[in-house]
Design a protein around this motif. Structure first.
Motif, PDB file in Angstrom:
ATOM      1  N   PRO A 158       0.825  -1.217   0.000  1.00 20.88           N
ATOM      2  CA  PRO A 158       0.000   0.000   0.000  1.00 20.88           C
ATOM      3  C   PRO A 158       0.858   1.265   0.000  1.00 20.88           C
ATOM      4  O   PRO A 158       1.963   1.294   0.542  1.00 20.88           O
ATOM      5  N   GLU A 159       0.325   2.301  -0.618  1.00 17.95           N
ATOM      6  CA  GLU A 159       0.952   3.622  -0.552  1.00 17.95           C
ATOM      7  C   GLU A 159       0.371   4.440   0.600  1.00 17.95           C
ATOM      8  O   GLU A 159       1.008   5.364   1.099  1.00 17.95           O
ATOM      9  N   LYS A 160      -0.858   4.078   1.011  1.00 19.15           N
ATOM     10  CA  LYS A 160      -1.515   4.762   2.115  1.00 19.15           C
ATOM     11  C   LYS A 160      -2.529   3.818   2.735  1.00 19.15           C
ATOM     12  O   LYS A 160      -3.211   3.072   2.025  1.00 19.15           O
ATOM     13  N   ILE A 161      -2.636   3.869   4.055  1.00 25.36           N
ATOM     14  CA  ILE A 161      -3.604   3.036   4.768  1.00 25.36           C
ATOM     15  C   ILE A 161      -4.591   3.930   5.496  1.00 25.36           C
ATOM     16  O   ILE A 161      -4.216   4.938   6.103  1.00 25.36           O
ATOM     17  N   LEU A 162      -5.856   3.544   5.421  1.00 25.01           N
ATOM     18  CA  LEU A 162      -6.918   4.224   6.170  1.00 25.01           C
ATOM     19  C   LEU A 162      -7.550   3.226   7.114  1.00 25.01           C
ATOM     20  O   LEU A 162      -8.039   2.177   6.693  1.00 25.01           O
ATOM     21  N   THR A 163      -7.535   3.533   8.413  1.00 27.17           N
ATOM     22  CA  THR A 163      -8.242   2.704   9.383  1.00 27.17           C
ATOM     23  C   THR A 163      -9.544   3.404   9.761  1.00 27.17           C
ATOM     24  O   THR A 163      -9.683   4.610   9.611  1.00 27.17           O
ATOM     25  N   GLN A 180       7.809   1.899   7.370  1.00 28.28           N
ATOM     26  CA  GLN A 180       7.857   1.614   5.941  1.00 28.28           C
ATOM     27  C   GLN A 180       7.711   2.876   5.087  1.00 28.28           C
ATOM     28  O   GLN A 180       7.610   2.788   3.871  1.00 28.28           O
ATOM     29  N   GLN A 181       7.676   4.025   5.759  1.00 24.03           N
ATOM     30  CA  GLN A 181       7.511   5.314   5.072  1.00 24.03           C
ATOM     31  C   GLN A 181       6.232   5.340   4.223  1.00 24.03           C
ATOM     32  O   GLN A 181       6.203   5.769   3.074  1.00 24.03           O
ATOM     33  N   ILE A 182       5.166   4.859   4.842  1.00 23.71           N
ATOM     34  CA  ILE A 182       3.836   4.859   4.237  1.00 23.71           C
ATOM     35  C   ILE A 182       2.943   5.753   5.086  1.00 23.71           C
ATOM     36  O   ILE A 182       3.053   5.764   6.317  1.00 23.71           O
ATOM     37  N   GLN A 183       2.049   6.491   4.466  1.00 24.48           N
ATOM     38  CA  GLN A 183       1.136   7.345   5.217  1.00 24.48           C
ATOM     39  C   GLN A 183      -0.003   6.513   5.797  1.00 24.48           C
ATOM     40  O   GLN A 183      -0.525   5.602   5.145  1.00 24.48           O
ATOM     41  N   CYS A 184      -0.384   6.805   7.030  1.00 25.40           N
ATOM     42  CA  CYS A 184      -1.525   6.145   7.666  1.00 25.40           C
ATOM     43  C   CYS A 184      -2.450   7.211   8.221  1.00 25.40           C
ATOM     44  O   CYS A 184      -2.007   8.176   8.839  1.00 25.40           O
ATOM     45  N   LYS A 198     -14.102   9.468  -0.947  1.00 30.70           N
ATOM     46  CA  LYS A 198     -14.560  10.382  -2.002  1.00 30.70           C
ATOM     47  C   LYS A 198     -13.705  11.647  -2.036  1.00 30.70           C
ATOM     48  O   LYS A 198     -13.413  12.174  -3.116  1.00 30.70           O
ATOM     49  N   ALA A 199     -13.284  12.122  -0.879  1.00 30.44           N
ATOM     50  CA  ALA A 199     -12.487  13.352  -0.824  1.00 30.44           C
ATOM     51  C   ALA A 199     -11.042  13.127  -1.243  1.00 30.44           C
ATOM     52  O   ALA A 199     -10.335  14.080  -1.577  1.00 30.44           O
ATOM     53  N   HIS A 200     -10.598  11.862  -1.250  1.00 37.72           N
ATOM     54  CA  HIS A 200      -9.218  11.535  -1.625  1.00 37.72           C
ATOM     55  C   HIS A 200      -9.230  10.598  -2.835  1.00 37.72           C
ATOM     56  O   HIS A 200      -8.554   9.573  -2.859  1.00 37.72           O
ATOM     57  N   ARG A 201      -9.957  10.988  -3.849  1.00 33.41           N
ATOM     58  CA  ARG A 201     -10.214  10.111  -4.988  1.00 33.41           C
ATOM     59  C   ARG A 201      -8.975   9.804  -5.814  1.00 33.41           C
ATOM     60  O   ARG A 201      -8.934   8.819  -6.547  1.00 33.41           O
ATOM     61  N   ASP A 202      -7.937  10.640  -5.731  1.00 30.65           N
ATOM     62  CA  ASP A 202      -6.754  10.426  -6.558  1.00 30.65           C
ATOM     63  C   ASP A 202      -5.649   9.658  -5.843  1.00 30.65           C
ATOM     64  O   ASP A 202      -4.589   9.416  -6.430  1.00 30.65           O
ATOM     65  N   GLU A 203      -5.877   9.262  -4.599  1.00 28.43           N
ATOM     66  CA  GLU A 203      -4.844   8.578  -3.829  1.00 28.43           C
ATOM     67  C   GLU A 203      -5.065   7.062  -3.846  1.00 28.43           C
ATOM     68  O   GLU A 203      -6.189   6.585  -3.911  1.00 28.43           O
ATOM     69  N   LYS A 204      -3.957   6.349  -3.798  1.00 27.64           N
ATOM     70  CA  LYS A 204      -4.029   4.890  -3.746  1.00 27.64           C
ATOM     71  C   LYS A 204      -4.110   4.476  -2.277  1.00 27.64           C
ATOM     72  O   LYS A 204      -3.151   4.661  -1.515  1.00 27.64           O
ATOM     73  N   ILE A 205      -5.236   3.919  -1.881  1.00 22.70           N
ATOM     74  CA  ILE A 205      -5.521   3.698  -0.458  1.00 22.70           C
ATOM     75  C   ILE A 205      -5.956   2.247  -0.220  1.00 22.70           C
ATOM     76  O   ILE A 205      -6.733   1.680  -1.002  1.00 22.70           O
ATOM     77  N   MET A 206      -5.470   1.685   0.873  1.00 21.99           N
ATOM     78  CA  MET A 206      -6.008   0.424   1.362  1.00 21.99           C
ATOM     79  C   MET A 206      -6.765   0.708   2.658  1.00 21.99           C
ATOM     80  O   MET A 206      -6.197   1.266   3.606  1.00 21.99           O
ATOM     81  N   VAL A 207      -8.040   0.343   2.701  1.00 18.91           N
ATOM     82  CA  VAL A 207      -8.874   0.528   3.888  1.00 18.91           C
ATOM     83  C   VAL A 207      -8.805  -0.734   4.743  1.00 18.91           C
ATOM     84  O   VAL A 207      -9.007  -1.840   4.244  1.00 18.91           O
ATOM     85  N   ILE A 208      -8.498  -0.551   6.024  1.00 14.84           N
ATOM     86  CA  ILE A 208      -8.538  -1.661   6.980  1.00 14.84           C
ATOM     87  C   ILE A 208      -9.654  -1.364   7.965  1.00 14.84           C
ATOM     88  O   ILE A 208      -9.634  -0.349   8.659  1.00 14.84           O
ATOM     89  N   LEU A 231      -8.156   1.642  -5.044  1.00 13.58           N
ATOM     90  CA  LEU A 231      -8.716   1.315  -3.726  1.00 13.58           C
ATOM     91  C   LEU A 231      -8.781  -0.187  -3.519  1.00 13.58           C
ATOM     92  O   LEU A 231      -9.167  -0.929  -4.422  1.00 13.58           O
ATOM     93  N   VAL A 232      -8.415  -0.630  -2.320  1.00 11.92           N
ATOM     94  CA  VAL A 232      -8.645  -2.020  -1.912  1.00 11.92           C
ATOM     95  C   VAL A 232      -9.136  -2.015  -0.470  1.00 11.92           C
ATOM     96  O   VAL A 232      -8.867  -1.082   0.293  1.00 11.92           O
TER      97      VAL A 232
END
Length: 320
Positions: A158-163, A180-184, A198-208, A231-232
């Protein structure tokens, strides 16, 4: 109530057969898919009994609750399976959620909409599949432990994780991501996940998120996932389930519980499986170096051995 309960209901023209594993089961789908027919058959048997046209085979009593008198109806029902057809607006209310939270019934709710007041699992959302004279429940969202879309076969970096929240789960992944120098980031609640994406539509995000209670949000979030390649979703039962499944406790009882959770989780005591796994982990680690609290992460979980064991449960996700 706990355990898996099989329901077989039918007439000489049509039969439904399915199993219920948790206290909340959602049946959804378009018109003419057999949802109301199923509830009608339960109601007919409730009113007419064995002398009527509907046969019902189940180890628990089955009832239909409906209309403005639903509260009074529920007061007289214990240790049973309660069916509620669509069109009963009370199922959307917090009043209903409070009323059923400490009951020992299982609930089967027919609805086309998400029910945000109820913590139901993505695993327990079904459509009805019919074949000739037979009907069964068909999972809407496939397997809980997969990454969505479930066609994913390669490891994801992932390039970014959203919890979904800011408790120990977020604190764990935030620490791992910094290494890992990844944004969370945190959505500060599961109901905010959709608007964040929806507000971050251009970012590659994995939702946990906790799959055990993410059912109300799943439909609209999955629609975004299916239309955006960036998105995953990863939906374990909960962060606490990940820890328990990692094997770090080396506890035989925990291993047995994880194999058949429905046999241990009492619906009257735990409104969702996420709450049960939190209580179980807290109990099993009290007085040990792994002492767990929901709000603040114990630093022991960031030690290499423990951390890598937890991350090892996340199949197809590369975070170490």
């Amino acid at each position: 109530m706990k355990g898996i309960h099989k329901v077989i209901v039918g007439t000489k023209y049509l039969k439904y057969e399915f199993e219920l594993r948790r206290n909340l089961t959602i049946i959804r789908g378009d018109s003419a898919t057999g949802k109301t027919t199923l509830v009608d058959m339960i109601r007919t048997h409730m009113n007419d009994g064995e002398s009527g046209p509907v046969t019902l085979n189940c180890d628990k009593r089955c009832y239909v609750v409906e209309g403005n008198l639903w509260k009074g109806q529920l007061d007289n029902i214990q240790d049973s399976i309660v069916f509620i057809d669509e069109g009963n607006e009370f199922v959307k209310t917090k009043d209903f959620a409070r009323a059923i939270q400490q009951t020992d019934n299982y609930y089967v709710i027919v609805t086309r909409e998400g029910l945000p007041a109820l913590p139901y699992s993505v695993e327990e959302v079904y459509g009805i599949r019919t074949s000739g004279k037979y009907g069964a429940l068909k999972q809407s969202y496939h397997s809980l432990y997969r990454i969505y879309p479930d066609s994913t076969t390669e490891n994801i970096k992932p390039e970014k994780i959203l919890t979904e929240d800011s408790n120990s789960g977020y604190q764990f992944f935030d620490a791992v991501c910094k290494e890992q120098q990844i944004q969370c980031d945190t959505a500060n609640g599961k109901s905010n996940v959709f608007s964040y994406l929806k507000a971050h539509r251009d970012e590659k995000i994995m939702v946990i998120a906790d799959g055990a209670a993410f059912g109300p949000e799943m439909d609209r979030v999955l629609q975004l996932v299916q239309t955006r390649e960036n998105l995953v979703l990863y939906l374990p039962e909960s962060f606490e389930w990940l820890i328990l499944s990692s094997g770090i406790l080396k506890d035989a009882e925990t291993t047995q519980i994880l194999q058949t959770p429905s046999g241990y989780i009492d619906s009257k005591e735990y409104f969702s499986w996420e709450r049960y796994f939190t209580a179980l982990l807290t109990e099993k680690t009290t007085g040990t170096y792994l002492n767990y609290t929901k709000k603040t992460l114990n630093g022991a979980y960031l030690g290499d051995g423990v951390k890598n064991a937890i991350l090892g449960q996340m199949k197809n996700v590369k975070l170490n």
